[in-house]
Motif scaffolding. Structure first.
Motif, mmCIF file in Angstrom:
data_model
loop_
_atom_site.group_PDB
_atom_site.id
_atom_site.type_symbol
_atom_site.label_atom_id
_atom_site.label_comp_id
_atom_site.label_asym_id
_atom_site.label_seq_id
_atom_site.Cartn_x
_atom_site.Cartn_y
_atom_site.Cartn_z
ATOM 1 N N VAL A 111 27.071 56.961 10.225
ATOM 2 C CA VAL A 111 26.789 55.996 9.165
ATOM 3 C C VAL A 111 25.292 55.687 9.077
ATOM 4 C CG1 VAL A 111 27.042 53.525 8.639
ATOM 5 C CG2 VAL A 111 29.065 54.925 9.020
ATOM 6 N N SER A 112 24.614 55.747 10.213
ATOM 7 C CA SER A 112 23.198 55.348 10.221
ATOM 8 C C SER A 112 22.284 56.330 9.479
ATOM 9 C CB SER A 112 22.729 55.169 11.662
ATOM 10 O OG SER A 112 23.095 56.305 12.408
ATOM 11 N N LYS A 120 25.700 57.469 -2.520
ATOM 12 C CA LYS A 120 26.514 56.774 -1.515
ATOM 13 C C LYS A 120 27.220 57.760 -0.592
ATOM 14 C CE LYS A 120 26.538 52.521 -3.616
ATOM 15 N NZ LYS A 120 26.206 51.232 -3.031
ATOM 16 N N LYS A 121 27.376 57.310 0.648
ATOM 17 C CA LYS A 121 28.265 58.021 1.561
ATOM 18 C C LYS A 121 29.600 57.294 1.549
ATOM 19 C CE LYS A 121 26.473 60.067 5.566
ATOM 20 N NZ LYS A 121 25.753 59.937 6.842
ATOM 21 N N SER A 148 23.509 49.809 2.969
ATOM 22 C CA SER A 148 23.792 49.653 1.535
ATOM 23 C C SER A 148 24.336 50.932 0.905
ATOM 24 C CB SER A 148 22.521 49.234 0.807
ATOM 25 O OG SER A 148 21.538 50.240 1.024
ATOM 26 N N TYR A 149 24.084 52.066 1.545
ATOM 27 C CA TYR A 149 24.502 53.345 0.951
ATOM 28 C C TYR A 149 25.889 53.793 1.423
ATOM 29 C CZ TYR A 149 22.441 54.581 5.442
ATOM 30 O OH TYR A 149 22.141 54.599 6.757
ATOM 31 N N VAL A 150 26.612 52.895 2.129
ATOM 32 C CA VAL A 150 27.913 53.303 2.656
ATOM 33 C C VAL A 150 29.057 52.542 1.973
ATOM 34 C CG1 VAL A 150 29.420 53.167 4.689
ATOM 35 C CG2 VAL A 150 27.120 54.090 4.902
ATOM 36 N N VAL A 151 30.115 53.272 1.631
ATOM 37 C CA VAL A 151 31.345 52.654 1.111
ATOM 38 C C VAL A 151 32.518 53.113 1.975
ATOM 39 C CG1 VAL A 151 32.925 52.458 -0.846
ATOM 40 C CG2 VAL A 151 30.464 52.678 -1.263
ATOM 41 N N PHE A 152 33.292 52.154 2.453
ATOM 42 C CA PHE A 152 34.517 52.494 3.187
ATOM 43 C C PHE A 152 35.716 52.314 2.264
ATOM 44 C CE2 PHE A 152 31.989 51.718 7.013
ATOM 45 C CZ PHE A 152 32.410 52.774 7.805
#
Ligand code: ZN
Length: 529
Positions: A111-112, A120-121, A148-152
């Motif tokens: 994630v980092s 987005k990731k 901010s660029y991660v969506v779960f």
């Protein structure tokens, strides 16, 4: 080109194509349009309702360079890359097989790193309820404050198994079961696109069988097409492939239960088993049959709702006229319960058999509903006896006097007349004591279990003495429905009225013990006047 399953091939590419989840689709589209995408989503709902499909669309939409009305455009590089499965931005994890702490640590480490391309990731974790407690804990912090660029996107069929700490960090979306109409509409689109001839009734049956799951409906359709490749898919063929049973069989089964014909009911079931039908499906279909019966009885304008052929509808209407709605409701309840019991049962056939026998012998059940059924049967007999009486009066029916065989055509109820039983004599009681194991065979549990351990003897006069383990049990069978049931079994065993008495071991033992104790301690007690 290798074969692609229909549900993969027709996976909706854009939000607009997702069926039956408008409440979710609208919200997500608005989020994309207003650029207010959340960082953690939880998709809940039963299987095949579109959770994974929506997750995949959302994953593309958040990365799309030019979303169209909130949906991915399908044209830009990112859309194409993700659709082809080549993008590093969408990571799908099946928690069923990757449920440990180390699996989650891998995700967290990754994630980092911000995405090299796109915006987005997106991490899609399917069956997230399968994660271990340690894995959930490891995930928590990242879920709370992801970059901010991660969506779960977490998806689950069993939301009640998720820790509250996870729930509170996600936007939750509940996917509904999809209606039969919606599924049927989608199936129609699919067969049209594939150029397959299908009878409308056949599609509707598949849609109904899928039980709210779009994916199941497409798999079933796949199965039916494979079996009848190149031919028109008819209703009958679908029934065959899906192991369904003809309406006629249900009609016969219903009649058998309604007229208390155990033999007929069990024979029908045996046929079904021999034909290799899936028994859970069989019970579910019977519930549908009963439901149709109820609807037809309720109104004349039910043709569209009951979804059966015109000749079957005629037969259904005829049957509906002969029964009362309370009985149908009771049957629906019993078979619905049976259906849920069967889900976890190894011996499905036996479960059905028990249910059929109980229904054919409502005297074995003790609840109010069964009582109603017994009353209904008695009333029916009265009615028939009334008719018979009329027949006798008008000279149409020969009178069967005692000692003679009943006249042919005379209802059997005449023969089974209720008679006042003679009182059992000591000889009869001895027979009961000697033949106890045989009598036990006529009992259901738990009575059977208790009575197995009972000690029997001939009491005063012609009374049967039954000694049970404790007072509670003795009381249980001393009055009420249990007492009546036992009475019935005993009476039937000797064909006479048996007087019986219930005792318990504790009383005898405690009496003896107390007597001894009293003698031992009597002199130490100082009694106060
Ligand atoms: Zn795009």
């Amino acid at each position: 080109m290798s074969y692609v399953a229909l549900y993969r091939k027709f996976r909706p590419p854009v939000f607009e194509d997702v069926k039956g989840q408008d409440h979710i689709v609208t919200t997500l589209k608005n989020q994309i349009k207003s650029d207010r995408v959340g960082h953690a989503y939880l998709f809940c709902g039963t299987r095949g309702t579109g959770k994974t499909s929506v997750a995949k669309i959302l994953a593309r939409a958040v990365n799309c360079e030019h979303p169209v009305d909130g949906s991915p455009c399908g044209e830009c590089d990112m859309c194409k890359e993700i659709a082809a499965g080549n993008s590093m931005n969408v990571i799908e994890i099946d928690a069923a097989s990757n449920n440990g702490v180390e699996n989650v640590r891998e995700i967290i480490d990754e994630v980092s790193y911000s995405p090299t391309r796109g915006k987005k990731k997106v991490y899609i974790i399917d069956e997230v309820h399968m994660l271990s407690t340690g894995a959930f804990n490891a995930l928590l912090k990242t879920l709370e404050e992801p970059p901010s660029y991660v969506v779960f996107i977490l998806a689950t069929t069993e939301v009640q198994k998720l820790p509250i700490t996870i729930l509170s960090r996600c936007q939750r979306y509940d996917f509904h079961r999809i209606t039969i109409d919606t599924i049927e509409g989608r199936l129609k689109q699919v067969v049209d696109a594939e150029g397959i001839q299908v009878e409308e009734r056949a599609l509707r049956y598949i849609a109904k069988t899928a039980d709210g799951s779009m994916r199941d409906s497409l798999s079933l359709l796949d199965q039916c097409i494979a079996f009848n490749y190149g031919e028109e898919l008819t209703y009958d063929k679908v029934l065959n492939v899906l192991g369904a049973v003809d309406t006629e069989v249900f009609s016969k089964l219903f009649s058998a239960i309604y007229t208390q014909d155990i033999n007929a009911a069990l024979t029908l079931l045996a046929d079904i088993v021999i034909q290799g039908r899936e028994l859970s499906q069989f019970v579910n279909d019977f519930v549908w049959y009963l439901r149709n019966l109820m609807l037809v009885q309720a109104s004349d304008q039910m043709e569209d709702v009951v979804d059966i052929s015109s000749e079957n509808l005629k037969a259904l209407k005829a049957q509906a006229q002969e029964v009362d709605v309370d009985t149908i409701l009771r049957y629906i309840r019993i078979f619905s319960e049976l259906s849920s019991q069967m889900r976890y049962a190894a011996q499905k056939r036996i479960l059905i058999e028990i249910t059929l026998i109980k229904m054919c012998k409502p005297q074995m059940e003790k609840n109010d509903e069964a009582l109603e059924d017994r009353l209904r049967i008695l009333e029916q007999h009265d009615e028939e006896n009334g008719k018979l009486l009329k027949g006798i009066q008008t000279g149409q029916v020969a009178v069967a006097t005692s000692g003679m065989a009943p006249a042919p055509g005379a209802p059997t109820q005449m023969v089974k007349e209720k008679k006042v039983l003679d009182r059992a004599v000591p000889e009869d009681i001895k027979k009961i004591v000697a033949g106890w194991p045989r009598i036990l065979a006529h009992m259901d549990n738990p009575m059977k279990t208790y009575m197995q351990k009972a000690r029997l003897s001939l009491g005063n006069g012609d009374t049967l003495q039954i000694v049970l383990d404790n007072k509670l049990l003795a009381d249980k069978y001393s009055d009420g429905a249990e007492n009546e049931e036992l009475q019935g079994i005993l009476d039937e065993a000797v064909g006479k009225h048996v007087t019986f008495e219930l005792k318990h071991l504790e009383a005898q033992q405690s009496f003896e013990e107390n007597y001894v104790n009293l003698q031992a301690i009597n002199f130490d007690i100082v009694t106060e006047e």
